[in-house]
Write a protein that holds these residues in place. Structure first.
Motif, PDB file in Angstrom:
ATOM      1  N   GLY A  84       0.779  -1.223   0.000  1.00  0.00           N
ATOM      2  CA  GLY A  84       0.000   0.000   0.000  1.00  0.00           C
ATOM      3  C   GLY A  84       0.816   1.281   0.000  1.00  0.00           C
ATOM      4  N   ALA A  85       2.131   1.149  -0.099  1.00  0.00           N
ATOM      5  CA  ALA A  85       2.993   2.327  -0.049  1.00  0.00           C
ATOM      6  C   ALA A  85       3.763   2.479  -1.359  1.00  0.00           C
ATOM      7  N   GLN A  86       4.343   3.654  -1.532  1.00  0.00           N
ATOM      8  CA  GLN A  86       5.160   3.890  -2.710  1.00  0.00           C
ATOM      9  C   GLN A  86       6.552   3.288  -2.518  1.00  0.00           C
ATOM     10  N   ARG A  87       7.201   3.018  -3.621  1.00  0.00           N
ATOM     11  CA  ARG A  87       8.571   2.521  -3.576  1.00  0.00           C
ATOM     12  C   ARG A  87       9.466   3.633  -3.043  1.00  0.00           C
ATOM     13  N   GLU A  88      10.371   3.267  -2.135  1.00  0.00           N
ATOM     14  CA  GLU A  88      11.233   4.265  -1.526  1.00  0.00           C
ATOM     15  C   GLU A  88      12.686   3.814  -1.550  1.00  0.00           C
ATOM     16  N   LEU A  89      13.564   4.786  -1.553  1.00  0.00           N
ATOM     17  CA  LEU A  89      14.992   4.505  -1.526  1.00  0.00           C
ATOM     18  C   LEU A  89      15.395   3.919  -0.180  1.00  0.00           C
ATOM     19  N   VAL A  90      16.238   2.898  -0.228  1.00  0.00           N
ATOM     20  CA  VAL A  90      16.830   2.346   0.988  1.00  0.00           C
ATOM     21  C   VAL A  90      18.288   2.776   1.079  1.00  0.00           C
ATOM     22  N   ALA A  91      19.060   2.454   0.050  1.00  0.00           N
ATOM     23  CA  ALA A  91      20.477   2.814   0.039  1.00  0.00           C
ATOM     24  C   ALA A  91      20.996   2.737  -1.386  1.00  0.00           C
ATOM     25  N   THR A  92      21.898   3.642  -1.714  1.00  0.00           N
ATOM     26  CA  THR A  92      22.544   3.615  -3.023  1.00  0.00           C
ATOM     27  C   THR A  92      24.034   3.831  -2.862  1.00  0.00           C
TER      28      THR A  92
ATOM     29  N   TYR B  28      21.862   6.713   2.368  1.00  0.00           N
ATOM     30  CA  TYR B  28      20.919   5.861   3.084  1.00  0.00           C
ATOM     31  C   TYR B  28      19.664   6.628   3.438  1.00  0.00           C
ATOM     32  N   ALA B  29      18.540   5.924   3.451  1.00  0.00           N
ATOM     33  CA  ALA B  29      17.331   6.505   4.019  1.00  0.00           C
ATOM     34  C   ALA B  29      17.543   6.696   5.517  1.00  0.00           C
ATOM     35  N   ASP B  30      16.978   7.745   6.075  1.00  0.00           N
ATOM     36  CA  ASP B  30      17.146   8.014   7.501  1.00  0.00           C
ATOM     37  C   ASP B  30      16.674   6.841   8.351  1.00  0.00           C
ATOM     38  N   SER B  31      15.654   6.159   7.887  1.00  0.00           N
ATOM     39  CA  SER B  31      15.056   5.087   8.675  1.00  0.00           C
ATOM     40  C   SER B  31      15.954   3.863   8.808  1.00  0.00           C
ATOM     41  N   VAL B  32      16.988   3.758   7.980  1.00  0.00           N
ATOM     42  CA  VAL B  32      17.852   2.576   8.030  1.00  0.00           C
ATOM     43  C   VAL B  32      19.282   2.905   8.437  1.00  0.00           C
ATOM     44  N   LYS B  33      19.593   4.169   8.593  1.00  0.00           N
ATOM     45  CA  LYS B  33      20.955   4.558   8.963  1.00  0.00           C
ATOM     46  C   LYS B  33      21.354   3.908  10.284  1.00  0.00           C
ATOM     47  N   GLY B  34      22.568   3.363  10.297  1.00  0.00           N
ATOM     48  CA  GLY B  34      23.065   2.706  11.496  1.00  0.00           C
ATOM     49  C   GLY B  34      22.655   1.252  11.611  1.00  0.00           C
ATOM     50  N   ARG B  35      21.719   0.810  10.768  1.00  0.00           N
ATOM     51  CA  ARG B  35      21.267  -0.585  10.814  1.00  0.00           C
ATOM     52  C   ARG B  35      21.597  -1.338   9.526  1.00  0.00           C
ATOM     53  N   PHE B  36      21.533  -0.649   8.400  1.00  0.00           N
ATOM     54  CA  PHE B  36      21.786  -1.274   7.101  1.00  0.00           C
ATOM     55  C   PHE B  36      23.123  -0.792   6.556  1.00  0.00           C
ATOM     56  N   THR B  37      23.794  -1.668   5.812  1.00  0.00           N
ATOM     57  CA  THR B  37      25.053  -1.308   5.179  1.00  0.00           C
ATOM     58  C   THR B  37      25.049  -1.816   3.744  1.00  0.00           C
ATOM     59  N   ILE B  38      25.317  -0.916   2.823  1.00  0.00           N
ATOM     60  CA  ILE B  38      25.420  -1.294   1.421  1.00  0.00           C
ATOM     61  C   ILE B  38      26.888  -1.476   1.067  1.00  0.00           C
ATOM     62  N   SER B  39      27.168  -2.474   0.250  1.00  0.00           N
ATOM     63  CA  SER B  39      28.535  -2.714  -0.176  1.00  0.00           C
ATOM     64  C   SER B  39      28.506  -3.338  -1.571  1.00  0.00           C
ATOM     65  N   ARG B  40      29.658  -3.478  -2.179  1.00  0.00           N
ATOM     66  CA  ARG B  40      29.732  -4.040  -3.520  1.00  0.00           C
ATOM     67  C   ARG B  40      31.016  -4.816  -3.689  1.00  0.00           C
ATOM     68  N   ASP B  41      31.082  -5.595  -4.749  1.00  0.00           N
ATOM     69  CA  ASP B  41      32.309  -6.299  -5.045  1.00  0.00           C
ATOM     70  C   ASP B  41      33.217  -5.401  -5.888  1.00  0.00           C
TER      71      ASP B  41
ATOM     72  N   LYS C 147      13.255  -4.397  11.809  1.00  0.00           N
ATOM     73  CA  LYS C 147      12.012  -4.028  12.469  1.00  0.00           C
ATOM     74  C   LYS C 147      10.837  -4.439  11.579  1.00  0.00           C
ATOM     75  N   PRO C 148       9.656  -4.615  12.166  1.00  0.00           N
ATOM     76  CA  PRO C 148       8.495  -4.961  11.335  1.00  0.00           C
ATOM     77  C   PRO C 148       8.250  -3.953  10.218  1.00  0.00           C
ATOM     78  N   GLU C 149       8.555  -2.691  10.451  1.00  0.00           N
ATOM     79  CA  GLU C 149       8.349  -1.674   9.419  1.00  0.00           C
ATOM     80  C   GLU C 149       9.349  -1.780   8.273  1.00  0.00           C
ATOM     81  N   ASP C 150      10.323  -2.657   8.378  1.00  0.00           N
ATOM     82  CA  ASP C 150      11.227  -2.921   7.252  1.00  0.00           C
ATOM     83  C   ASP C 150      10.626  -3.926   6.264  1.00  0.00           C
TER      84      ASP C 150
END
Length: 116
Positions: A42-50, A59-72, A86-89
């Motif tokens: 029911g929600a719009q697509r939102e940025l998590v991390a790039t 990072y989205a403010d809601s995931v800062k400190g909890r999520f980490t993006i990385s690449r090869d 969290k359930p809201e994730d």
């Protein structure tokens, strides 16, 4: 043609962790940005991390400190380490890349469900 293959979604309890992966098959196309978006019911697509090929990750403010993006090193695979979930994730997580021509490409999405 850019093809994206995602993996790593699933069901986890609140406070748990998951790691998402996205592998890009790009042919001769070079990428300048890789990242993740999500869409809750029911929600719009939102940025998590790039993560750009050069520069700082975003990072989205809601995931800062909890999520980490990385690449090869080849910049064809991007990861999203998600801790303290969290359930809201909960939502469908989409891999997103942008090539140097400015074209955006999306993966098919992987479901992440966090139970309380």
């Amino acid at each position: 043609q850019v093809q994206l293959t995602e993996s790593g979604g699933g069901v986890v309890q609140s406070g748990g962790s998951l790691r998402l992966s996205c592998s890009a098959s790009t042919g001769r196309i070079s990428l300048r940005l890789m990242g993740w978006y999500r869409q809750a019911p029911g929600a719009q697509r939102e940025l998590v991390a790039t993560m750009p090929i050069r520069g700082d990750s975003n990072y989205a403010d809601s995931v800062k400190g909890r999520f980490t993006i990385s690449r090869d090193k080849t910049y064809t695979t991007v990861y999203l380490q998600m801790n303290s979930l969290k359930p809201e994730d909960t939502g469908v997580y989409y891999c997103h890349v942008r090539d140097w021509l400015g074209n955006a490409h999306w993966g098919q999405g992987t479901q992440v469900t966090v139970s309380s």
